[in-house]
Motif scaffolding. Structure first.
Motif, PDB file in Angstrom:
ATOM      1  N   TYR A  57       0.972  -1.226   0.169  1.00 49.61           N
ATOM      2  CA  TYR A  57      -0.013   0.137  -0.018  1.00 49.61           C
ATOM      3  C   TYR A  57       0.893   1.119  -0.016  1.00 49.61           C
ATOM      4  O   TYR A  57       1.774   1.301   0.767  1.00 49.61           O
ATOM      5  CB  TYR A  57      -0.818  -0.011   1.402  1.00 49.61           C
ATOM      6  N   PRO A  58       0.572   2.031  -0.810  1.00 47.92           N
ATOM      7  CA  PRO A  58       1.394   3.569  -0.925  1.00 47.92           C
ATOM      8  C   PRO A  58       1.284   4.304   0.478  1.00 47.92           C
ATOM      9  O   PRO A  58       0.344   4.075   1.008  1.00 47.92           O
ATOM     10  CB  PRO A  58       0.808   4.023  -2.293  1.00 47.92           C
ATOM     11  N   LYS A  59       2.248   5.132   0.602  1.00 45.76           N
ATOM     12  CA  LYS A  59       2.103   6.258   1.817  1.00 45.76           C
ATOM     13  C   LYS A  59       2.723   7.342   1.481  1.00 45.76           C
ATOM     14  O   LYS A  59       3.381   7.543   0.377  1.00 45.76           O
ATOM     15  CB  LYS A  59       2.917   5.419   2.871  1.00 45.76           C
ATOM     16  N   GLU A  60       2.106   8.497   2.044  1.00 48.05           N
ATOM     17  CA  GLU A  60       2.456   9.884   1.829  1.00 48.05           C
ATOM     18  C   GLU A  60       2.902  10.622   3.155  1.00 48.05           C
ATOM     19  O   GLU A  60       2.350   9.968   4.064  1.00 48.05           O
ATOM     20  CB  GLU A  60       1.452  10.747   1.175  1.00 48.05           C
ATOM     21  N   LYS A  61       3.795  11.528   3.162  1.00 47.90           N
ATOM     22  CA  LYS A  61       4.325  12.011   4.259  1.00 47.90           C
ATOM     23  C   LYS A  61       4.718  13.274   3.975  1.00 47.90           C
ATOM     24  O   LYS A  61       5.646  13.638   2.799  1.00 47.90           O
ATOM     25  CB  LYS A  61       5.477  11.167   5.250  1.00 47.90           C
ATOM     26  N   GLN A  62       4.387  14.365   4.789  1.00 44.19           N
ATOM     27  CA  GLN A  62       5.046  15.966   4.741  1.00 44.19           C
ATOM     28  C   GLN A  62       6.155  16.167   5.335  1.00 44.19           C
ATOM     29  O   GLN A  62       6.670  15.335   6.115  1.00 44.19           O
ATOM     30  CB  GLN A  62       4.246  16.614   5.276  1.00 44.19           C
ATOM     31  N   VAL A  63       7.163  16.733   4.403  1.00 49.32           N
ATOM     32  CA  VAL A  63       8.720  16.868   4.769  1.00 49.32           C
ATOM     33  C   VAL A  63       9.094  18.203   4.581  1.00 49.32           C
ATOM     34  O   VAL A  63       8.615  18.749   3.565  1.00 49.32           O
ATOM     35  CB  VAL A  63       9.559  15.867   4.438  1.00 49.32           C
ATOM     36  N   THR A  64       9.872  18.923   5.563  1.00 46.85           N
ATOM     37  CA  THR A  64      10.367  20.208   4.953  1.00 46.85           C
ATOM     38  C   THR A  64      11.926  19.823   5.089  1.00 46.85           C
ATOM     39  O   THR A  64      12.621  19.495   5.740  1.00 46.85           O
ATOM     40  CB  THR A  64      10.292  21.291   6.396  1.00 46.85           C
ATOM     41  N   VAL A  65      12.387  20.412   3.974  1.00 47.71           N
ATOM     42  CA  VAL A  65      13.902  20.266   3.534  1.00 47.71           C
ATOM     43  C   VAL A  65      14.494  21.668   4.106  1.00 47.71           C
ATOM     44  O   VAL A  65      14.302  22.864   3.358  1.00 47.71           O
ATOM     45  CB  VAL A  65      13.963  19.982   2.002  1.00 47.71           C
ATOM     46  N   THR A  66      15.684  21.425   4.638  1.00 46.78           N
ATOM     47  CA  THR A  66      16.556  22.681   4.980  1.00 46.78           C
ATOM     48  C   THR A  66      17.985  22.165   4.581  1.00 46.78           C
ATOM     49  O   THR A  66      18.166  21.037   4.225  1.00 46.78           O
ATOM     50  CB  THR A  66      16.444  22.886   6.336  1.00 46.78           C
ATOM     51  N   LYS A  67      18.951  22.918   4.820  1.00 45.85           N
ATOM     52  CA  LYS A  67      20.262  22.483   4.615  1.00 45.85           C
ATOM     53  C   LYS A  67      20.758  21.364   5.165  1.00 45.85           C
ATOM     54  O   LYS A  67      20.402  21.252   6.703  1.00 45.85           O
ATOM     55  CB  LYS A  67      21.388  24.013   4.760  1.00 45.85           C
ATOM     56  N   GLY A  68      21.359  20.361   4.807  1.00 43.55           N
ATOM     57  CA  GLY A  68      21.828  19.197   5.526  1.00 43.55           C
ATOM     58  C   GLY A  68      20.860  18.157   4.999  1.00 43.55           C
ATOM     59  O   GLY A  68      20.285  18.109   4.070  1.00 43.55           O
ATOM     60  N   THR A  69      20.613  17.045   5.942  1.00 44.80           N
ATOM     61  CA  THR A  69      19.920  15.830   5.792  1.00 44.80           C
ATOM     62  C   THR A  69      18.854  15.861   6.373  1.00 44.80           C
ATOM     63  O   THR A  69      18.682  15.985   7.745  1.00 44.80           O
ATOM     64  CB  THR A  69      20.814  14.763   5.955  1.00 44.80           C
ATOM     65  N   VAL A  70      17.645  15.420   5.922  1.00 50.96           N
ATOM     66  CA  VAL A  70      16.335  15.117   6.679  1.00 50.96           C
ATOM     67  C   VAL A  70      16.102  13.498   6.481  1.00 50.96           C
ATOM     68  O   VAL A  70      16.126  13.042   5.513  1.00 50.96           O
ATOM     69  CB  VAL A  70      15.211  15.974   5.981  1.00 50.96           C
ATOM     70  N   ILE A  71      15.816  13.022   7.673  1.00 48.90           N
ATOM     71  CA  ILE A  71      15.780  11.602   7.638  1.00 48.90           C
ATOM     72  C   ILE A  71      13.906  11.472   7.618  1.00 48.90           C
ATOM     73  O   ILE A  71      13.354  11.934   8.370  1.00 48.90           O
ATOM     74  CB  ILE A  71      16.245  11.033   8.809  1.00 48.90           C
ATOM     75  N   SER A  72      13.874  10.533   6.744  1.00 54.57           N
ATOM     76  CA  SER A  72      12.383  10.201   6.636  1.00 54.57           C
ATOM     77  C   SER A  72      11.875   8.614   6.396  1.00 54.57           C
ATOM     78  O   SER A  72      12.213   8.328   5.409  1.00 54.57           O
ATOM     79  CB  SER A  72      11.511  11.143   5.479  1.00 54.57           C
ATOM     80  N   ASP A  73      11.759   7.647   7.265  1.00 51.18           N
ATOM     81  CA  ASP A  73      11.609   6.463   6.935  1.00 51.18           C
ATOM     82  C   ASP A  73      10.127   5.986   6.848  1.00 51.18           C
ATOM     83  O   ASP A  73       9.034   6.763   7.346  1.00 51.18           O
ATOM     84  CB  ASP A  73      12.071   5.462   8.380  1.00 51.18           C
ATOM     85  N   PHE A  74       9.988   4.828   6.267  1.00 47.14           N
ATOM     86  CA  PHE A  74       8.521   4.380   5.920  1.00 47.14           C
ATOM     87  C   PHE A  74       8.450   2.970   6.217  1.00 47.14           C
ATOM     88  O   PHE A  74       9.283   2.110   6.081  1.00 47.14           O
ATOM     89  CB  PHE A  74       8.228   4.761   4.559  1.00 47.14           C
ATOM     90  N   SER A  75       7.067   2.543   6.844  1.00 46.59           N
ATOM     91  CA  SER A  75       6.684   1.230   7.017  1.00 46.59           C
ATOM     92  C   SER A  75       5.751   0.895   6.297  1.00 46.59           C
ATOM     93  O   SER A  75       4.311   1.671   6.470  1.00 46.59           O
ATOM     94  CB  SER A  75       6.431   0.881   8.550  1.00 46.59           C
TER      95      SER A  75
END
Length: 807
Positions: A80-98
């Protein structure tokens, strides 16, 4: 040229800040609800062209994303697909999914999923962190889905049709993959390690293969001792943790019967301990009278996730082959293809040859942090051949033949160790993808092809063996008994077929990514020390060589890139290839210059690649023209310099819904430019390299009716062609040309849920096709011994049928 390149690089550095903007990156890991890593999952930023695909560890990275808010969409067939909001700044953003499994979709996965003719990345064994679209090199990947569609059972079974400029040249060809690319014979790699021996390793069985990667041009800077023409790298199946297994049964023409089992499962509920076991057994007759080839394959793999950052994998592959004769050669004093494909040189009274291939590999993968990974692997290969080789002592003009029978035995032990570190750092607007490592290897071989045998196999009642009317059935008392009272090591000590070659290499590569990673400059180098132990001081060799590599790739758009490449190759000679005069062979060196264009089409569903290259190779070995190709002695001569140049075009992927296509063309022009032999009778200057095909084109089309309400839902059609024109064989004054090779294949298949069935007819027109040939020119002919042609037929028209069930 060098000054212009340096000026261009300097200009890029000076103006880099003008193009820089605030960017970051998104990194994460995708797993299923039970904690299993999810490989091949698509991760995209909604409404943009930014995205990535998860690797074998379920991780993904989206680079150089402009700062701001986005919605990440994660999707894959069967989940099943999933969506998630994220805000990108300088550096690395971690976003995991199950993700949760979509069971209803899994039932139809065979019908609805893309067959993955096209892939985005190479396997980890090639040590690249860059997508194929962005690599400054032409690399073609043949997936196991492609092999299944084409009903391929091993590496020699037509895999090269999927790669521009690659051809299979037969020689003991039911056992070994003798593949040429860009005009040169290329070595066999398994999981990134060179396991080539003088005759082996045995051709990898399809039951063990996840994919085959054809790397064109030198790759020695990272892949040990790669040929200037390239390598092919067999990636073996590993546990996936998806509890997805299969069983298949196959049958076909010339008494082909085959069964294969693929068990892919978790051994512990937490998914840390995984296992994959592949088994295959095959019995195959031949269009050669009395010949056959039986084998079995055992390939268990166990992996253990020690912690979230460390994984250990142990793999063992064993192949056992029994064959009445190792080759299917034809002979004639008149010309190529003069005798029928059914002609058999051996005799059913002779003992079969037996071959064994044992390969153990251990892997350790450790993530130091989010940016850096350390990998180590150790491989041990033990290859053994025991049998006898019949070969003509002489052929008369009327076809009367004397058949010698000599002992054929070889033992090869190949050891490899590799350790490498890879990761990336960011310095201002420049991203550095760094790779560095150490390779060590040792190859020992012992062979005996002459100590025991007879010059002529006698038939009962004084009958004469004639190639146009062969008679079989040697009396037991006339069959020689080979003397194996001493070990192969003892017997090979008196000839040149005892070798010991060791190499150590260190390499470093930095891929600098500029202009929001649109421009990529690759700088790499490798230092190799190689040593060959000889029986005398004159046979000792010790070589040191530094080989550089410079590549440049630029993304004109997100799906269109242009590249250029310069690199070198260095290959120490193991002395397993023998000179009739006992001469010591110098190491092979080579330079490659290459340019190319790569483009993804229609949201990455299919890809096209165009490349042009020029390779200069020194100290090339080629079969001694004074002896027939396939002669058990395998005598070679060393040329001064050869040059190969050409162009290549490949197109692969899903060009329309349900329609997968592989199409390629190559123009290859490999010639001898300097022959150091200085022997007018064998001078090869100006001639083509043996086994060169000037024009090669292949096509394969597969269509399946999907998601329709008609009775055709799940049915599929497949077919293809293989063509080779202007084919050269032999070298120097004995060079001749083979007939053109034109072959068509067609099939039909059906899939529903977990069950599928396929049928394919090969060589649809039943043409007499030759895969190889040579001409033996005798200095003086007699009434009982004349010059003759040697050739190998491809298989005549035949049908294969495979039924498969997944569970």
């Amino acid at each position: 040229m060098q000054k212009q390149l340096l000026s261009f690089i300097l200009l890029v550095f000076i103006n880099i800040q003008l193009f820089a903007q605030d960017t970051g990156r998104i990194r994460g890991r995708v797993t299923t609800a039970d904690g299993t890593v999810a490989e091949g999952v698509t991760v995209k930023l909604k409404g943009t062209t930014y995205g990535a695909v998860t690797d074998e560890d379920g991780t993904y990275t989206i680079h150089k994303v402009p700062t701001g808010g986005y919605i990440i969409v994660v999707s894959a067939v069967g989940l099943y697909p999933k969506e998630k909001q994220v805000t990108v700044t300088k550096g690395t953003v971690i976003s995991d999914f199950s993700l949760n499994e979509n069971l209803s979709q899994l039932k139809d996965v065979q019908i609805s999923s893309n067959k993955k003719y096209k892939v985005e990345t190479t396997s980890p064994s090639l040590r690249q962190q860059t997508k194929l679209l962005e690599l400054p090199q032409n690399i073609r990947v043949v997936t196991n889905q492609v092999m299944a569609d084409q009903m391929v059972f091993d590496v020699v079974d037509g895999v090269t049709r999927n790669v521009s400029g690659a051809v299979r040249v037969g020689h003991w060809d039911a056992q070994y993959a003798n593949i040429f690319m860009r005009g040169f014979s290329i070595p066999a790699f398994r999981n990134g390690m060179n396991l080539k021996t003088p005759w082996g390793p045995l051709a990898d069985d399809a039951a063990t293969i996840e994919r085959i990667e054809f790397v064109k041009g030198p790759s020695g800077f990272m892949m040990a001792n790669g040929e200037p023409g390239g390598i092919y790298n067999v990636v073996t199946k590993k546990p996936t943790g998806t509890n997805k297994s299969s069983v298949s049964m196959s049958a076909g023409g010339y008494n082909l019967y085959r069964g294969a089992v693929d068990l892919d499962t978790k051994l512990t509920t937490d998914g840390k301990l995984l296992m994959r076991l592949n088994l295959a057994a095959q019995s195959k007759g031949s269009f050669n009278k009395y010949n056959y080839n039986d084998k079995y394959v055992i390939a268990p793999v166990i992996s253990y996730q020690i912690d979230s950052n460390t994984k250990f994998t142990a793999e063992y592959t064993h192949q056992h082959v029994e064959a009445q004769a190792l080759g299917n050669y034809g002979f004639s004093p008149r010309g190529y293809g003069d005798t029928a494909p059914s002609f058999f040189l051996g005799d059913p009274s002779l003992d079969p040859a037996k071959l064994n291939d044992h390969n153990v590999t251990l892997y350790l993968n450790h993530k130091l942090n989010k940016d850096w990974t350390f990998n180590a692997q150790v491989a041990y290969l033990n290859y053994e051949l025991k049998g006898g080789t019949p070969w003509p002592s002489s052929i008369a003009a009327n076809g009367d033949m004397k058949r010698a029978l000599n002992i054929s035995e070889e033992l090869a032990i190949n050891k490899n160790v590799q350790m490498y570190l890879q990761g990336q750092v960011v310095t201002g607007p420049v991203t550095h993808r760094i790779l560095g490592g150490l390779d060590m290897g040792n190859l020992k071989t012992w062979g005996d092809f002459s100590s025991s045998g007879i010059p002529d196999l006698k038939l009962p009642n004084g009958q004469v063996f004639n190639i146009y009317n062969p008679i079989y059935g040697i009396a037991p008392g006339d069959i020689p008994v080979f003397n194996r009272s001493t070990s192969i090591q003892n017997r090979s000590g008196a000839n040149v077929y005892a070798t010991n070659t060791t190499y150590t290499g260190a390499y470093l590569q930095d891929e600098l990514r500029f202009l929001q990673e649109k421009l990529r400059l690759t700088l790499a180098g490798r230092f190799t020390h190689a040593n060959t132990v000889g029986k005398t001081n004159a046979a000792e060799m010790s070589d040191n060589k530094f080989t550089p590599r410079v590549g440049l790739s630029y993304s004109i758009t997100n799906n269109f890139s242009v590249y250029s490449l310069y690199d070198q190759a260095f290959i120490p000679q193991s002395q397993a290839s023998r000179s009739a005069t006992g001469a010591t062979f110098k190491p092979v060196t080579g330079n490659n210059i290459e340019v190319g264009l790569k483009k993804d089409w229609f949201d990455g569903k299919w890809n096209s690649t165009f490349a042009a290259y020029k390779i200069t190779k020194k100290n090339v070995l080629t079969p001694d023209p004074a002896y027939p190709l396939g002669d058990p002695n395998n005598f070679m001569v060393q040329l001064g310099e050869v040059e190969s140049k050409g162009i290549e075009f490949d197109l692969v992927g899903e060009v329309a819904k349900g329609l997968d296509l592989t199409l390629n063309y190559a123009y290859t022009d490999p010639k001898v430019t300097n022959d150091e032999n200085k022997d007018p009778a064998r001078n090869a200057e100006g001639t083509y390299l043996a086994n060169a095909s000037k024009h090669i084109t292949n096509g394969w089309l597969s269509y399946r009716f999907r998601n329709t309400n008609s009775f055709l839902n799940g049915f599929g059609l497949a077919g293809g062609y293989q063509m080779q024109f202007k084919r050269y064989t032999g070298s120097g004054p004995t060079q001749t040309m083979l007939p053109d090779y034109v072959r068509f294949d067609a099939g039909i298949n059906y899939a529903k849920g977990k069950f599928s069935i396929s049928a394919l007819m090969n060589n649809l027109l039943d043409r007499r096709l030759l895969t190889q040939g040579s001409y033996t020119k005798l200095a003086a002919e007699t009434a009982t011994s004349v010059s003759y042609y040697t050739y190998i037929y491809d298989i005549p028209r035949n049908v294969r049928l495979t039924a498969k069930y997944e569970f």
